[in-house]
Design a protein around this motif. Structure first.
Motif, PDB file in Angstrom:
ATOM      1  N   ILE A   1      14.234  -7.353   1.540  1.00 36.68           N
ATOM      2  CA  ILE A   1      15.171  -6.241   1.126  1.00 36.68           C
ATOM      3  C   ILE A   1      16.006  -6.747  -0.249  1.00 36.68           C
ATOM      4  O   ILE A   1      16.364  -6.233  -0.994  1.00 36.68           O
ATOM      5  CB  ILE A   1      16.160  -6.313   2.400  1.00 36.68           C
ATOM      6  CG1 ILE A   1      14.903  -5.356   3.578  1.00 36.68           C
ATOM      7  CG2 ILE A   1      17.305  -5.460   2.152  1.00 36.68           C
ATOM      8  CD1 ILE A   1      15.776  -5.565   4.804  1.00 36.68           C
ATOM      9  N   PHE A   2      16.422  -8.089   0.014  1.00 40.16           N
ATOM     10  CA  PHE A   2      17.217  -8.581  -0.998  1.00 40.16           C
ATOM     11  C   PHE A   2      16.464  -8.554  -2.475  1.00 40.16           C
ATOM     12  O   PHE A   2      17.047  -8.659  -3.498  1.00 40.16           O
ATOM     13  CB  PHE A   2      17.670  -9.969  -0.928  1.00 40.16           C
ATOM     14  CG  PHE A   2      19.077  -9.964   0.098  1.00 40.16           C
ATOM     15  CD1 PHE A   2      20.126  -9.400  -0.487  1.00 40.16           C
ATOM     16  CD2 PHE A   2      18.968 -10.506   1.264  1.00 40.16           C
ATOM     17  CE1 PHE A   2      21.342  -9.740   0.206  1.00 40.16           C
ATOM     18  CE2 PHE A   2      20.223 -10.285   2.052  1.00 40.16           C
ATOM     19  CZ  PHE A   2      21.335  -9.893   1.617  1.00 40.16           C
TER      20      PHE A   2
ATOM     21  N   LYS B   1      11.687 -10.403   6.315  1.00 41.68           N
ATOM     22  CA  LYS B   1      12.173  -8.878   6.189  1.00 41.68           C
ATOM     23  C   LYS B   1      13.518  -8.956   5.117  1.00 41.68           C
ATOM     24  O   LYS B   1      13.584  -7.867   4.218  1.00 41.68           O
ATOM     25  CB  LYS B   1      12.377  -8.468   7.245  1.00 41.68           C
ATOM     26  CG  LYS B   1      13.151  -6.892   7.450  1.00 41.68           C
ATOM     27  CD  LYS B   1      13.208  -6.528   8.757  1.00 41.68           C
ATOM     28  CE  LYS B   1      14.112  -5.181   8.719  1.00 41.68           C
ATOM     29  NZ  LYS B   1      14.679  -4.719  10.039  1.00 41.68           N
ATOM     30  N   TYR B   2      14.512  -9.611   5.231  1.00 42.98           N
ATOM     31  CA  TYR B   2      15.557  -9.957   4.679  1.00 42.98           C
ATOM     32  C   TYR B   2      15.381 -10.244   3.350  1.00 42.98           C
ATOM     33  O   TYR B   2      16.341  -9.660   2.257  1.00 42.98           O
ATOM     34  CB  TYR B   2      16.777 -10.661   5.221  1.00 42.98           C
ATOM     35  CG  TYR B   2      17.115  -9.791   6.526  1.00 42.98           C
ATOM     36  CD1 TYR B   2      17.612  -8.818   6.602  1.00 42.98           C
ATOM     37  CD2 TYR B   2      16.966 -10.433   8.111  1.00 42.98           C
ATOM     38  CE1 TYR B   2      18.286  -7.825   7.494  1.00 42.98           C
ATOM     39  CE2 TYR B   2      17.480  -9.787   8.824  1.00 42.98           C
ATOM     40  CZ  TYR B   2      18.064  -8.780   8.967  1.00 42.98           C
ATOM     41  OH  TYR B   2      18.463  -7.994  10.227  1.00 42.98           O
TER      42      TYR B   2
ATOM     43  N   MET C   1      13.626 -12.689   9.013  1.00 46.13           N
ATOM     44  CA  MET C   1      13.871 -13.435   7.864  1.00 46.13           C
ATOM     45  C   MET C   1      12.897 -13.107   6.431  1.00 46.13           C
ATOM     46  O   MET C   1      13.732 -13.001   5.624  1.00 46.13           O
ATOM     47  CB  MET C   1      13.724 -15.189   7.864  1.00 46.13           C
ATOM     48  CG  MET C   1      14.430 -15.897   7.247  1.00 46.13           C
ATOM     49  SD  MET C   1      14.583 -17.568   7.329  1.00 46.13           S
ATOM     50  CE  MET C   1      14.819 -17.711   8.941  1.00 46.13           C
TER      51      MET C   1
ATOM     52  N   LEU D   1      16.270 -17.202   1.420  1.00 49.05           N
ATOM     53  CA  LEU D   1      15.617 -16.780   2.424  1.00 49.05           C
ATOM     54  C   LEU D   1      14.016 -17.025   2.652  1.00 49.05           C
ATOM     55  O   LEU D   1      13.749 -17.452   3.473  1.00 49.05           O
ATOM     56  CB  LEU D   1      16.070 -15.215   2.758  1.00 49.05           C
ATOM     57  CG  LEU D   1      17.325 -15.056   2.958  1.00 49.05           C
ATOM     58  CD1 LEU D   1      17.471 -13.574   3.172  1.00 49.05           C
ATOM     59  CD2 LEU D   1      17.754 -15.636   4.310  1.00 49.05           C
TER      60      LEU D   1
ATOM     61  N   ALA E   1      17.486 -13.825  -1.929  1.00 54.13           N
ATOM     62  CA  ALA E   1      15.999 -13.589  -1.508  1.00 54.13           C
ATOM     63  C   ALA E   1      15.381 -14.819  -1.716  1.00 54.13           C
ATOM     64  O   ALA E   1      14.352 -15.360  -0.778  1.00 54.13           O
ATOM     65  CB  ALA E   1      15.420 -12.645  -2.514  1.00 54.13           C
TER      66      ALA E   1
END
Length: 61
Positions: free
Chosen positions: A7-8, A3-4, A1, A34, A31
């Motif tokens: 990324i965002f 990680k995402y 989570m 999350l 982002a």
């Protein structure tokens, strides 16, 4: 989570630099959501782990 969320956040920064304000705002919102969810779950699991360790010690004694 997490990680995402990262990324965002990177997508948001790149989109912001390129002038895509709507995409940057959307990606930043995702982002933040999350990352907040990650923090809540991390604290919850730390608390549960601390309670579990105490329960195991009581059971073994």
């Amino acid at each position: 989570m997490l990680k995402y969320a990262i990324i965002f956040a990177v997508i948001s920064l790149v989109a912001g630099l390129l002038g895509f304000g709507g995409v940057a705002a959307g990606a930043a919102g995702i982002a933040k959501l999350l990352f907040g969810l990650f923090l809540v779950l991390a604290v919850l699991f730390v608390v549960l782990a601390a309670l579990g360790v105490g329960a195991v010690k009581k059971a073994l004694d």
